[in-house]
Design a protein around this motif. Structure first.
Motif, PDB file in Angstrom:
ATOM      1  N   UNK A 103       0.493  -1.150  -0.073  1.00  0.00           N
ATOM      2  CA  UNK A 103       0.440   0.143   0.549  1.00  0.00           C
ATOM      3  C   UNK A 103       0.765   1.735   0.364  1.00  0.00           C
ATOM      4  N   UNK A 104       1.866   1.221   0.494  1.00  0.00           N
ATOM      5  CA  UNK A 104       2.723   2.456   0.519  1.00  0.00           C
ATOM      6  C   UNK A 104       3.232   2.392  -0.818  1.00  0.00           C
ATOM      7  N   UNK A 105       3.323   1.886  -1.374  1.00  0.00           N
ATOM      8  CA  UNK A 105       4.302   1.919  -3.054  1.00  0.00           C
ATOM      9  C   UNK A 105       2.898   2.266  -3.892  1.00  0.00           C
ATOM     10  N   UNK A 106       1.712   2.890  -3.170  1.00  0.00           N
ATOM     11  CA  UNK A 106       0.692   2.263  -4.636  1.00  0.00           C
ATOM     12  C   UNK A 106      -0.351   3.306  -4.052  1.00  0.00           C
ATOM     13  N   UNK A 107      -0.257   4.498  -4.057  1.00  0.00           N
ATOM     14  CA  UNK A 107      -1.030   5.706  -3.751  1.00  0.00           C
ATOM     15  C   UNK A 107      -1.788   5.482  -4.590  1.00  0.00           C
ATOM     16  N   UNK A 108      -2.975   5.941  -4.742  1.00  0.00           N
ATOM     17  CA  UNK A 108      -4.102   5.867  -5.748  1.00  0.00           C
ATOM     18  C   UNK A 108      -4.270   4.679  -7.039  1.00  0.00           C
ATOM     19  N   UNK A 109      -4.028   4.039  -6.113  1.00  0.00           N
ATOM     20  CA  UNK A 109      -4.150   2.440  -6.688  1.00  0.00           C
ATOM     21  C   UNK A 109      -2.859   2.077  -8.080  1.00  0.00           C
ATOM     22  N   UNK A 110      -2.222   3.295  -8.179  1.00  0.00           N
ATOM     23  CA  UNK A 110      -0.984   2.744  -9.231  1.00  0.00           C
ATOM     24  C   UNK A 110       0.665   3.062  -8.729  1.00  0.00           C
ATOM     25  N   UNK A 111       0.898   1.846  -8.850  1.00  0.00           N
ATOM     26  CA  UNK A 111       1.706   1.413  -7.739  1.00  0.00           C
ATOM     27  C   UNK A 111       3.242   2.967  -8.539  1.00  0.00           C
ATOM     28  N   UNK A 112       4.882   2.256  -7.154  1.00  0.00           N
ATOM     29  CA  UNK A 112       5.620   3.261  -8.372  1.00  0.00           C
ATOM     30  C   UNK A 112       6.422   3.357  -9.257  1.00  0.00           C
ATOM     31  N   UNK A 113       6.200   1.782  -9.810  1.00  0.00           N
ATOM     32  CA  UNK A 113       6.935   1.110 -11.516  1.00  0.00           C
ATOM     33  C   UNK A 113       5.843   2.167 -12.354  1.00  0.00           C
ATOM     34  N   UNK A 114       4.793   2.135 -12.149  1.00  0.00           N
ATOM     35  CA  UNK A 114       4.112   2.961 -12.928  1.00  0.00           C
ATOM     36  C   UNK A 114       4.301   4.492 -13.241  1.00  0.00           C
ATOM     37  N   UNK A 115       4.851   4.736 -12.174  1.00  0.00           N
ATOM     38  CA  UNK A 115       4.944   6.464 -11.784  1.00  0.00           C
ATOM     39  C   UNK A 115       6.103   6.886 -11.978  1.00  0.00           C
ATOM     40  N   UNK A 116       7.009   5.794 -12.281  1.00  0.00           N
ATOM     41  CA  UNK A 116       8.380   6.303 -11.623  1.00  0.00           C
ATOM     42  C   UNK A 116       9.073   5.720 -13.504  1.00  0.00           C
ATOM     43  N   UNK A 117       8.596   5.881 -14.115  1.00  0.00           N
ATOM     44  CA  UNK A 117       9.569   5.436 -15.534  1.00  0.00           C
ATOM     45  C   UNK A 117      10.809   5.875 -15.921  1.00  0.00           C
ATOM     46  N   UNK A 136      10.868   3.312 -18.911  1.00  0.00           N
ATOM     47  CA  UNK A 136      10.453   1.844 -18.786  1.00  0.00           C
ATOM     48  C   UNK A 136      11.338   2.058 -16.929  1.00  0.00           C
ATOM     49  N   UNK A 137      10.727   0.963 -16.580  1.00  0.00           N
ATOM     50  CA  UNK A 137      10.788   0.815 -15.377  1.00  0.00           C
ATOM     51  C   UNK A 137      10.988  -0.536 -15.148  1.00  0.00           C
ATOM     52  N   UNK A 138      11.446  -1.638 -13.984  1.00  0.00           N
ATOM     53  CA  UNK A 138      11.447  -2.439 -14.242  1.00  0.00           C
ATOM     54  C   UNK A 138      10.682  -3.028 -12.259  1.00  0.00           C
ATOM     55  N   UNK A 139      10.274  -4.128 -12.299  1.00  0.00           N
ATOM     56  CA  UNK A 139      10.269  -4.572 -10.797  1.00  0.00           C
ATOM     57  C   UNK A 139      10.748  -6.674 -10.540  1.00  0.00           C
ATOM     58  N   UNK A 140      10.192  -7.156  -9.420  1.00  0.00           N
ATOM     59  CA  UNK A 140      10.912  -7.925  -9.579  1.00  0.00           C
ATOM     60  C   UNK A 140      10.101  -8.898 -10.881  1.00  0.00           C
ATOM     61  N   UNK A 141       9.315  -8.564 -11.258  1.00  0.00           N
ATOM     62  CA  UNK A 141       8.262  -9.531 -12.157  1.00  0.00           C
ATOM     63  C   UNK A 141       8.266  -9.811 -13.157  1.00  0.00           C
ATOM     64  N   UNK A 142       8.307  -7.892 -13.667  1.00  0.00           N
ATOM     65  CA  UNK A 142       7.916  -7.255 -14.493  1.00  0.00           C
ATOM     66  C   UNK A 142       8.744  -6.101 -15.482  1.00  0.00           C
TER      67      UNK A 142
END
Length: 449
Positions: free
Chosen positions: A352-366, A394-400
Motif C-alpha cells: 500500500x505505501x508503494x501504491x498511492x491512489x492505486x497506481x504503483x511506484x513502478x508505473x509512476x516512476x519510469x 521504462x521501469x522494472x519490478x521483481x516480475x515485470x
C-alpha cells in the motif's frame, strides 16, 4: 542466659570502618553478650557495675538451661578424681576492658576452638522457598517446585582483636577456608556481625582441616599487619544450593541456585528458545516454554511466537510469521496481506505505501531510455512490431518490465514478464489524454507483430 549491656559510648551494632574494609568494629557489649552465652554464664548489670556469674542451680524449675555447658562446669571437670572443683567467684567490675579480657581468657582456656553461628539465618527449606517462588510469574498453567535443595554448613574463621583505650574496640575479621579475607560489607548481610552459640553439636570438621583453616587465616592476618589476635573461632554460615523446576504441561525448564542462605536470591531462568534471562515464563504456540517478554502474537495467524521467529511488516511494523507475509514486487519489502493493493495500470499486487491512489511506484516512476538500452534491444527482437515506436520510458519490478512508448499522437503502455517478455497487459492512450484504455487481444497482437 545473658543480657546485652548498655554503654553510652558503645556503638549500637557493628560497622566496617577500618581502612582495609575487611574488619568490622562490633559493639563490645554485643561481643560480651555472645561470649557469656557461649560460656554458659549470666552477664548482667547492677548499677554501674557488670556482673558475670554462674547460672542459678539446675534444680530451679523457673531457670531455663544454658545454651552451652557452663565454663564453670568445664573447669570443674578438670578437677582430680574425688575432688570437687570450685567455680571461680562472680566477677564484679566497672571496667569494660576487664570484662572483655576475662571473657576472652575463659574462652581461650577451654582448650578447644570455639564454634558459633550467625544469630539469625535460615535453618530449613520452608524459610527460603517462599522467597524463591515469589520472584517468578508464570502464565497459564505454569507451576514451580523444588527439584533439589541442600542447606550446607560452611565454616569460616573468625579472628577477634580488641583495641581501644577508654572503651574496648572489638574488631572482627572473617576468612574463608583458604585464608582469603571476607570483606565486611559482605559479612554483614550474612549476619556475621551478631553471633550466637552453635547450640547442638557443631557440624563435623576434622582436626586437620580445622588446623589448616586457622593457620591460613592467621598467616593472612600477619601478612596484612593485623595485631593483636585475641581469639580465633569457627563460625558456621549456611549455604543453599539446588534447582527450581518450572513445568508447563509436558515441558519443563530448570534454574539452578547456589549462594549464602541469608542473602540468597531467586535465580533468573534462561529462556530455552532465546537465551534471555527472565523471571516471567509463558508458552508459545505448540507448548514450548519461553520468556514472556520475548513472546508476541502473529498479526495474521494469531499464534504466539518468540519475537525472533517473527518478522515485522514493512508497512505497519506489526509482527507476523514469515510465511504469512507477502513480498511487494516493487519495493521487495515484506508486508501483511492486508497491506497489499492492486495497481490499476500494471495490475501487480503492491504494498500500500508503494501504491498511492492505486497506481504503483513502478508505473509512476519510469525512466527515459534510448533505443540502444539492452532491454529495449531485446524487446524489439522479441516483438518487432514495436520497431516504429520511440520516446521509450521504462521501469522494472521483481516480475515485470513496464514500458511506455510514443508514436505520432498515440502512447502505448506494455507490461511484460521479465524473464520471457511475454505480454501481461497492453494499454493505449492519446498523447493529449491522461487515461489509458486496455487493448483487446487482437489489437495487442497487431501492435507487437
Amino acid at each position: 542466659m545473658s543480657a546485652t549491656l548498655p554503654a553510652a559510648s558503645d556503638p549500637p551494632g557493628a560497622s566496617g570502618d577500618t581502612a582495609d574494609g575487611h574488619a568490622g568494629v562490633q559493639a563490645w557489649s554485643v561481643f560480651c553478650a555472645w561470649a557469656a552465652d557461649e560460656l554458659g554464664l549470666v552477664l548482667k548489670t547492677e548499677g554501674p557495675a557488670y556482673l558475670l556469674e554462674a547460672p542459678p542451680a539446675a534444680d530451679d524449675p523457673e531457670t531455663p538451661p544454658p545454651l552451652r555447658r557452663s565454663w564453670f562446669r568445664r573447669r570443674g571437670a578438670e578437677a582430680a578424681p574425688g575432688e570437687e572443683a570450685l567455680p571461680e567467684p562472680p566477677l564484679v567490675t566497672t571496667d569494660a576492658h576487664r570484662l572483655v579480657d576475662e571473657l576472652l581468657r575463659r574462652l581461650r582456656e577451654r582448650g578447644e576452638v570455639t564454634h558459633a553461628r550467625p544469630e539469625r539465618q535460615p535453618e530449613a527449606v520452608h524459610e527460603l522457598s517462599a522467597r524463591l517462588f515469589d520472584a517468578y510469574e508464570l502464565d497459564g498453567e505454569g507451576r514451580a517446585h523444588l527439584a533439589g535443595f541442600h542447606l550446607d554448613d560452611t565454616p569460616l574463621v573468625l579472628l577477634v582483636s580488641v583495641l581501644g583505650d577508654a572503651t574496648p574496640e572489638v574488631r572482627l575479621r572473617y576468612y574463608d577456608e583458604l585464608g582469603a579475607p571476607l570483606p565486611w560489607d559482605e559479612a554483614t548481610p550474612l549476619g556475621l556481625d551478631r553471633l550466637a552459640p552453635i547450640g547442638d553439636a557443631a557440624p563435623r570438621l576434622d582436626n586437620g582441616r580445622r588446623d589448616r583453616m586457622l593457620e591460613s587465616a592467621h598467616r593472612a592476618a600477619r601478612e596484612a599487619g593485623v595485631a593483636p589476635i585475641d581469639l580465633a573461632a569457627i563460625v558456621w554460615a549456611k549455604r543453599a544450593w539446588g534447582r527450581i523446576r518450572f513445568d508447563f504441561g509436558d515441558q519443563s525448564v530448570d534454574a539452578e541456585f547456589d549462594g549464602w542462605a541469608r542473602t540468597l536470591r531467586a535465580p533468573k531462568v534462561v529462556c530455552p528458545l532465546t537465551g534471555v534471562e527472565t523471571y516471567h515464563l509463558a508458552t508459545v504456540h505448540g507448548g514450548k516454554i519461553a520468556a514472556a517478554d520475548q513472546i508476541a502474537v502473529c498479526a495474521v495467524t494469531g499464534h504466539r511466537r518468540v519475537r525472533s521467529d517473527l518478522e515485522a511488516c514493512a508497512a505497519t511494523g506489526e509482527l507476523a510469521e514469515p510465511d504469512a507475509l507477502v513480498e511487494c514486487p516493487v519495493t521487495l519489502q515484506r508486508v501483511l496481506p492486508s497491506q497489499i493493493d492492486r495497481c490499476r495500470l500494471c495490475e501487480q499486487r503492491v504494498s500500500r505505501p508503494a501504491c498511492p491512489d492505486n497506481v504503483c511506484r513502478a508505473c509512476r516512476e519510469k525512466s527515459r531510455v534510448g533505443a540502444d538500452d539492452e532491454r529495449i534491444v531485446r524487446l524489439l527482437q522479441e516483438h518487432p512490431g514495436l520497431a516504429g515506436w520511440g520516446h521509450w520510458r521504462l521501469s522494472q519490478t521483481r516480475d515485470v518490465l513496464i514500458v511506455e512508448a510514443s508514436r505520432r499522437l498515440r502512447n502505448v503502455l506494455l507490461v511484460l514478464r521479465r524473464d520471457t517478455l511475454e505480454p501481461v497487459r497492453a494499454m493505449a492512450s492519446l498523447r493529449v489524454a491522461s487515461s489509458w484504455r486496455p487493448l483487446s487481444p487482437e489489437q495487442q497482437q497487431r501492435l507487437l507483430r
